[in-house]
Design a protein around this motif. Structure first.
Motif, PDB file in Angstrom:
ATOM      1  N   TYR A 110      36.648  41.391  39.516  1.00  0.00           N
ATOM      2  CA  TYR A 110      36.334  42.497  40.491  1.00  0.00           C
ATOM      3  C   TYR A 110      37.509  42.553  41.587  1.00  0.00           C
ATOM      4  O   TYR A 110      37.884  43.720  41.873  1.00  0.00           O
ATOM      5  CB  TYR A 110      34.999  42.775  41.094  1.00  0.00           C
ATOM      6  CG  TYR A 110      33.744  42.468  40.013  1.00  0.00           C
ATOM      7  CD1 TYR A 110      34.004  42.789  38.741  1.00  0.00           C
ATOM      8  CD2 TYR A 110      32.692  41.950  40.273  1.00  0.00           C
ATOM      9  CE1 TYR A 110      32.969  42.897  37.784  1.00  0.00           C
ATOM     10  CE2 TYR A 110      31.620  41.625  39.392  1.00  0.00           C
ATOM     11  CZ  TYR A 110      31.858  42.076  38.161  1.00  0.00           C
ATOM     12  OH  TYR A 110      30.951  41.972  37.076  1.00  0.00           O
ATOM     13  N   PHE A 111      37.630  41.608  42.168  1.00  0.00           N
ATOM     14  CA  PHE A 111      38.636  41.480  43.376  1.00  0.00           C
ATOM     15  C   PHE A 111      39.852  41.846  43.055  1.00  0.00           C
ATOM     16  O   PHE A 111      40.599  42.776  43.413  1.00  0.00           O
ATOM     17  CB  PHE A 111      38.420  39.806  43.881  1.00  0.00           C
ATOM     18  CG  PHE A 111      39.528  39.806  44.821  1.00  0.00           C
ATOM     19  CD1 PHE A 111      39.525  40.220  46.203  1.00  0.00           C
ATOM     20  CD2 PHE A 111      40.720  38.955  44.656  1.00  0.00           C
ATOM     21  CE1 PHE A 111      40.293  40.115  47.341  1.00  0.00           C
ATOM     22  CE2 PHE A 111      41.709  38.775  45.636  1.00  0.00           C
ATOM     23  CZ  PHE A 111      41.460  39.379  46.899  1.00  0.00           C
ATOM     24  N   LEU A 112      40.585  41.405  41.691  1.00  0.00           N
ATOM     25  CA  LEU A 112      41.829  41.462  41.347  1.00  0.00           C
ATOM     26  C   LEU A 112      41.926  43.080  40.797  1.00  0.00           C
ATOM     27  O   LEU A 112      42.835  43.753  40.909  1.00  0.00           O
ATOM     28  CB  LEU A 112      42.227  40.624  40.153  1.00  0.00           C
ATOM     29  CG  LEU A 112      42.376  39.248  40.493  1.00  0.00           C
ATOM     30  CD1 LEU A 112      42.783  38.423  39.317  1.00  0.00           C
ATOM     31  CD2 LEU A 112      43.485  39.072  41.394  1.00  0.00           C
ATOM     32  N   ARG A 114      40.000  45.582  41.751  1.00  0.00           N
ATOM     33  CA  ARG A 114      39.848  46.699  43.052  1.00  0.00           C
ATOM     34  C   ARG A 114      41.486  46.365  43.970  1.00  0.00           C
ATOM     35  O   ARG A 114      41.696  47.216  44.509  1.00  0.00           O
ATOM     36  CB  ARG A 114      39.048  46.412  44.232  1.00  0.00           C
ATOM     37  CG  ARG A 114      38.517  47.022  45.157  1.00  0.00           C
ATOM     38  CD  ARG A 114      38.384  48.482  44.731  1.00  0.00           C
ATOM     39  NE  ARG A 114      37.185  48.885  44.129  1.00  0.00           N
ATOM     40  CZ  ARG A 114      37.044  49.595  42.820  1.00  0.00           C
ATOM     41  NH1 ARG A 114      38.214  49.899  42.327  1.00  0.00           N
ATOM     42  NH2 ARG A 114      35.926  49.676  42.382  1.00  0.00           N
ATOM     43  N   LEU A 115      41.893  45.396  43.962  1.00  0.00           N
ATOM     44  CA  LEU A 115      43.245  45.192  44.550  1.00  0.00           C
ATOM     45  C   LEU A 115      44.322  46.165  44.158  1.00  0.00           C
ATOM     46  O   LEU A 115      45.110  46.526  44.505  1.00  0.00           O
ATOM     47  CB  LEU A 115      43.600  43.672  44.662  1.00  0.00           C
ATOM     48  CG  LEU A 115      44.523  43.055  45.384  1.00  0.00           C
ATOM     49  CD1 LEU A 115      44.055  43.322  46.834  1.00  0.00           C
ATOM     50  CD2 LEU A 115      45.004  41.565  45.269  1.00  0.00           C
ATOM     51  N   PRO A 226      33.083  47.461  37.019  1.00  0.00           N
ATOM     52  CA  PRO A 226      32.241  46.239  37.299  1.00  0.00           C
ATOM     53  C   PRO A 226      30.912  46.157  36.485  1.00  0.00           C
ATOM     54  O   PRO A 226      30.508  47.256  36.001  1.00  0.00           O
ATOM     55  CB  PRO A 226      32.034  46.123  38.887  1.00  0.00           C
ATOM     56  CG  PRO A 226      32.975  46.884  39.213  1.00  0.00           C
ATOM     57  CD  PRO A 226      33.364  47.820  38.306  1.00  0.00           C
TER      58      PRO A 226
ATOM     59  N   ALA B  36      47.432  38.938  48.318  1.00  0.00           N
ATOM     60  CA  ALA B  36      47.177  40.108  48.496  1.00  0.00           C
ATOM     61  C   ALA B  36      47.918  40.780  49.846  1.00  0.00           C
ATOM     62  O   ALA B  36      47.821  41.932  49.956  1.00  0.00           O
ATOM     63  CB  ALA B  36      45.765  40.218  48.820  1.00  0.00           C
ATOM     64  N   GLY B 319      42.411  45.985  54.376  1.00  0.00           N
ATOM     65  CA  GLY B 319      42.607  46.261  53.064  1.00  0.00           C
ATOM     66  C   GLY B 319      42.433  45.430  51.920  1.00  0.00           C
ATOM     67  O   GLY B 319      42.960  45.636  50.889  1.00  0.00           O
ATOM     68  N   PRO B 321      39.871  43.722  49.259  1.00  0.00           N
ATOM     69  CA  PRO B 321      38.694  44.162  48.575  1.00  0.00           C
ATOM     70  C   PRO B 321      37.519  43.166  49.146  1.00  0.00           C
ATOM     71  O   PRO B 321      37.809  41.917  49.207  1.00  0.00           O
ATOM     72  CB  PRO B 321      39.059  43.942  47.170  1.00  0.00           C
ATOM     73  CG  PRO B 321      40.174  44.165  46.867  1.00  0.00           C
ATOM     74  CD  PRO B 321      40.948  43.629  48.150  1.00  0.00           C
ATOM     75  N   SER B 322      36.153  43.807  49.395  1.00  0.00           N
ATOM     76  CA  SER B 322      35.414  42.842  49.836  1.00  0.00           C
ATOM     77  C   SER B 322      34.910  42.003  49.014  1.00  0.00           C
ATOM     78  O   SER B 322      33.991  40.972  49.405  1.00  0.00           O
ATOM     79  CB  SER B 322      34.085  43.563  50.625  1.00  0.00           C
ATOM     80  OG  SER B 322      33.624  44.516  49.720  1.00  0.00           O
ATOM     81  N   TYR B 323      35.338  42.019  47.678  1.00  0.00           N
ATOM     82  CA  TYR B 323      34.729  41.200  46.699  1.00  0.00           C
ATOM     83  C   TYR B 323      35.325  39.908  46.901  1.00  0.00           C
ATOM     84  O   TYR B 323      34.761  38.869  46.289  1.00  0.00           O
ATOM     85  CB  TYR B 323      35.248  41.543  45.367  1.00  0.00           C
ATOM     86  CG  TYR B 323      34.656  42.658  44.818  1.00  0.00           C
ATOM     87  CD1 TYR B 323      33.244  42.630  44.328  1.00  0.00           C
ATOM     88  CD2 TYR B 323      35.272  43.881  44.427  1.00  0.00           C
ATOM     89  CE1 TYR B 323      32.514  43.698  43.713  1.00  0.00           C
ATOM     90  CE2 TYR B 323      34.700  45.107  43.978  1.00  0.00           C
ATOM     91  CZ  TYR B 323      33.158  44.866  43.640  1.00  0.00           C
ATOM     92  OH  TYR B 323      32.610  45.902  43.046  1.00  0.00           O
ATOM     93  N   ILE B 324      36.304  39.469  47.907  1.00  0.00           N
ATOM     94  CA  ILE B 324      36.699  38.243  48.227  1.00  0.00           C
ATOM     95  C   ILE B 324      35.614  37.427  48.721  1.00  0.00           C
ATOM     96  O   ILE B 324      35.461  36.123  48.544  1.00  0.00           O
ATOM     97  CB  ILE B 324      37.637  38.180  49.473  1.00  0.00           C
ATOM     98  CG1 ILE B 324      38.579  36.730  49.399  1.00  0.00           C
ATOM     99  CG2 ILE B 324      37.184  38.663  50.564  1.00  0.00           C
ATOM    100  CD1 ILE B 324      39.402  36.533  48.589  1.00  0.00           C
ATOM    101  N   VAL B 327      33.990  35.835  45.815  1.00  0.00           N
ATOM    102  CA  VAL B 327      35.037  34.898  45.261  1.00  0.00           C
ATOM    103  C   VAL B 327      34.733  33.711  45.801  1.00  0.00           C
ATOM    104  O   VAL B 327      34.459  32.674  45.265  1.00  0.00           O
ATOM    105  CB  VAL B 327      36.531  35.294  45.242  1.00  0.00           C
ATOM    106  CG1 VAL B 327      37.189  34.191  44.581  1.00  0.00           C
ATOM    107  CG2 VAL B 327      36.647  36.645  44.271  1.00  0.00           C
TER     108      VAL B 327
END
Lengths: 314, 349
Positions: A110-112, A114-115, A226, B36, B319, B321-324, B327
């Motif tokens: 999801y992180f990659l 969205r990045l 996702p 990033a 900027g 992603p809050s998914y960090i 992770v």
């Protein structure tokens, strides 16, 4: 009653069965391979998610569709290597490690994603695999249309099941894998390296899981979002038990499961007004649980499943 | 290089292992942040400020921690007995929807002092029932409860979706699928005025302390640990294995159900299918970070909740992603496993 018969006789139902089965075939074969050597890989759900993401992103950035499949397989193998390091070399709990890898791989996907792809109201799409008509066979009445107009990865999945049956039951390598899963100490006494075998099966198995995930974004759908794997990985783990750890039966189990899923989708369309759609969506999960309950006692589990192997330690 | 088992686990190492694990997870996630293209230290500083920098931030972090303490305890008590309850997410939802069903209907005229305990019990009971199915399948058919409890998570969310689209649908919600709100008497009193923090936090902390006492001081606690350390040994020593597992399953499922109940009654007042941002799954991580210790769960939860709450502001500012946050927290589970391993083994050349 005639409506039911018409549904069963429609080529669309059978074509959908094969399409739904494909990621399950890849995933189940991957899990069978891992477990045959004695390692439970609960990273499957996350590895499939990561495969779906990385395959899609490769194609989105201009790569070939097969390059996307390859990227997914390699990424799967990389997570497999991590799983092997933790469960084989360090001998950590296979349950907790697998769940950890699932949580890590899916959140990293999801992180990659969205990045690379900013939030948009409708997710961007790619041009997915096109159905491949096999000459002559696809002209056969009924079955030709249903079975022989799939996309290439579906044929690959079926061939893979045949190939794995051959490797596991007919080659010295397959014997070594099965021995490692039954009794790694005995295998080592025969000159087999159980650690090497386990690393190999986990990495190749995880590569298959990644490929199964990539099928979702490169063939079944054309975008990534996702939670799109929706428990397919866990269903594969249930199918392994249903298949008694046999690749051939894994293929059958995945097809049978996919048939029910395709059938419920059509029932949903027909009865949607009367029965809420959520009931239909629950069916696959209950089917998996029922399959587990029926088969768990009958199936012969690899004897060393979930037991870490340390040389000279019992 | 080879691994050698330590003759005893140094207590100091066991106590610092979560800190080492979290530091390692932050370091690895830092590589991702740097890749990033954001300043790593500033990102972590902003997460810290977002989680604790103001009164509002701190109360939000604790509000987020409340359900997570309970799902963390649910995982911790189950894992201690080697009962792999991965179904806390589903148990959370059935607890939540049970509260919405009872608290919006017939019972809602009862005074709060009576209604709130009833709803707590009902939510916990719903979670228990959902956990007993996988346990029954394990005891009766030897089915691994990991997969069954996981699959039931999907069933539970669909069940909630079915109810809030149907009989429990709020007609005043402009067509959005959300449940009827619970009555005012069912809402939990605030712990701190002008914040969302409610007395659920006190309930969760009390639960952690009580479970610690039960595990360390009672026969049941001893039996559940014995069942986890060695099932065969436990049976040989006269531990009623099946009965102990049933009690552990009830406790674990009950805590997860209670978590869902408290989240509805404390924060939103109604149920949607995104009520939980993965509390059930994060609970597993929290339990492992706490090394399955009930009181440790509270500390591990504060870290996890702070990551999630703080990441939002950091995401807006930099900027990333809050998914960090997901992770980092998932990584901390893997690094914790390695850290725990190193308390048992040492690396020798």
């Amino acid at each position: 009653m005639t409506a039911l018969f018409d549904t069963l006789a429609s080529a669309g139902l059978w074509a959908a069965t094969l399409r739904i089965a494909t990621p399950l075939i890849f995933g189940t074969l991957g899990a069978v391979l891992c477990e045959r050597s004695g390692v439970l890989n609960l990273g499957i759900e996350g590895i499939m998610t990561f495969g779906a993401m990385v395959g899609w992103l490769t194609v989105f950035n201009g790569g070939d569709l097969w390059a996307g499949m390859l990227a997914a397989a390699l990424a799967g193998a990389a997570f497999g290597l991590l799983h092997a390091l933790l469960t084989v070399t360090l001998g950590l709990s296979q349950h907790v490690t697998g769940l950890g890898i699932t949580l890590f791989a899916s959140s990293l996907s999801y992180f990659l994603f969205r990045l690379n792809v900013p939030l948009a109201s409708s997710p961007p799409t790619i041009e997915p695999f096109q159905p491949l008509s096999i000459p002559f066979l696809s002209d056969l009445p009924f079955f030709g249309q249903a079975v022989f107009t799939q996309t290439a990865p579906t044929y690959l999945a079926i061939l893979m099941a045949v190939f794995m049956t051959y490797v596991i039951f007919r080659t010295p390598l397959g014997l070594a894998i099965r021995m490692t899963g039954e009794n790694p100490h005995a295998a080592e006494a025969q000159g087999i390296n159980p650690v090497g075998i386990r690393y190999g099966t986990i990495m190749v198995g995880s590569a298959l899981m990644g490929t199964g995930g990539a099928f979702l974004t490169l063939s079944a759908f054309n975008s990534f979002f996702p939670t799109m794997v929706q428990g397919r990985g866990w269903i594969c783990i249930a199918l392994v038990v249903f298949a008694s750890w046999r690749p051939g039966r894994a293929l059958l189990g995945a097809l049978l499961f996919a048939f029910f899923d395709a059938f419920q989708l059509r029932l949903q369309a027909a009865l949607g007004g009367i029965i809420p759609y959520q009931i239909f969506l629950m069916i696959p999960y209950f089917l998996s649980i029922a399959a587990l309950a029926v088969m768990a006692r009958r199936a012969r589990v690899p004897q060393a499943l979930m037991q870490p192997y340390r040389r000279g330690e019992r | 290089m080879r691994l050698e088992r330590r003759s005893h686990r140094p207590l100091f190492l066991v106590l610092v292992s979560p800190l080492i694990a979290i530091a390692a997870a932050l370091a690895i996630a830092g590589i991702l942040i740097a890749m990033a293209g954001a300043p790593v230290l500033e990102a972590y500083w902003r997460i810290g400020v977002g989680a604790f920098g103001s009164r509002l931030a701190a109360t939000e972090t604790l509000t987020r921690a409340t359900p997570l303490i309970l799902t963390g305890l649910a995982a911790a008590v189950a894992f201690r007995a080697r009962l792999w309850n991965i179904g806390a997410e589903g148990q959370f939802y059935v607890g939540a929807i049970t509260v919405a069903a009872l608290g919006s209907g017939a019972l809602s005229s009862l005074p709060g002092a009576v209604l709130i305990p009833i709803l707590f019990a009902a939510g916990a009971l719903a979670g228990m029932v959902l956990m007993l199915l996988p346990l029954w399948l394990r005891l009766r058919f030897s089915v691994d409860e990991v997969v069954t409890s996981l699959l039931l998570n999907f069933v539970a969310v669909l069940f909630v979706s079915l109810l809030i689209d149907g009989v429990l649908k709020d007609p005043l919600a402009f067509g959005w699928p959300q449940s009827l709100p619970v009555g005012d008497h069912a809402l939990l009193p605030k712990l701190i005025a002008r914040s969302r923090l409610h007395i659920g936090l006190a309930v969760a902390v009390a639960a952690a302390v009580i479970i610690h006492l039960v595990q360390s001081r009672t026969v049941f606690g001893m039996r559940s640990r014995a069942a986890g350390l060695s099932p065969a040994g436990a049976v040989f020593a006269g531990v009623p294995f099946g009965r102990t597992l049933v009690m552990v399953a009830c406790l674990s499922g009950g805590l997860a159900g209670l978590s869902g109940a408290i989240e509805v009654m404390g924060v939103k007042g109604y149920v949607t299918t995104d009520l939980s941002p993965g509390y059930g799954y994060s609970g597993i991580i929290v339990a492992m970070l706490a090394n399955l210790h009930p009181v440790g769960v509270i500390a591990a939860t504060v870290f996890t909740a702070a990551m999630f709450v703080g990441a939002d502001g950091m995401s807006r500012a930099l900027g990333i992603p809050s998914y960090i946050a997901d992770v980092t927290v998932a990584l901390s589970l893997l690094t914790m496993l390695i850290a725990l391993f190193l308390t048992q083994y040492r690396i020798r050349r």
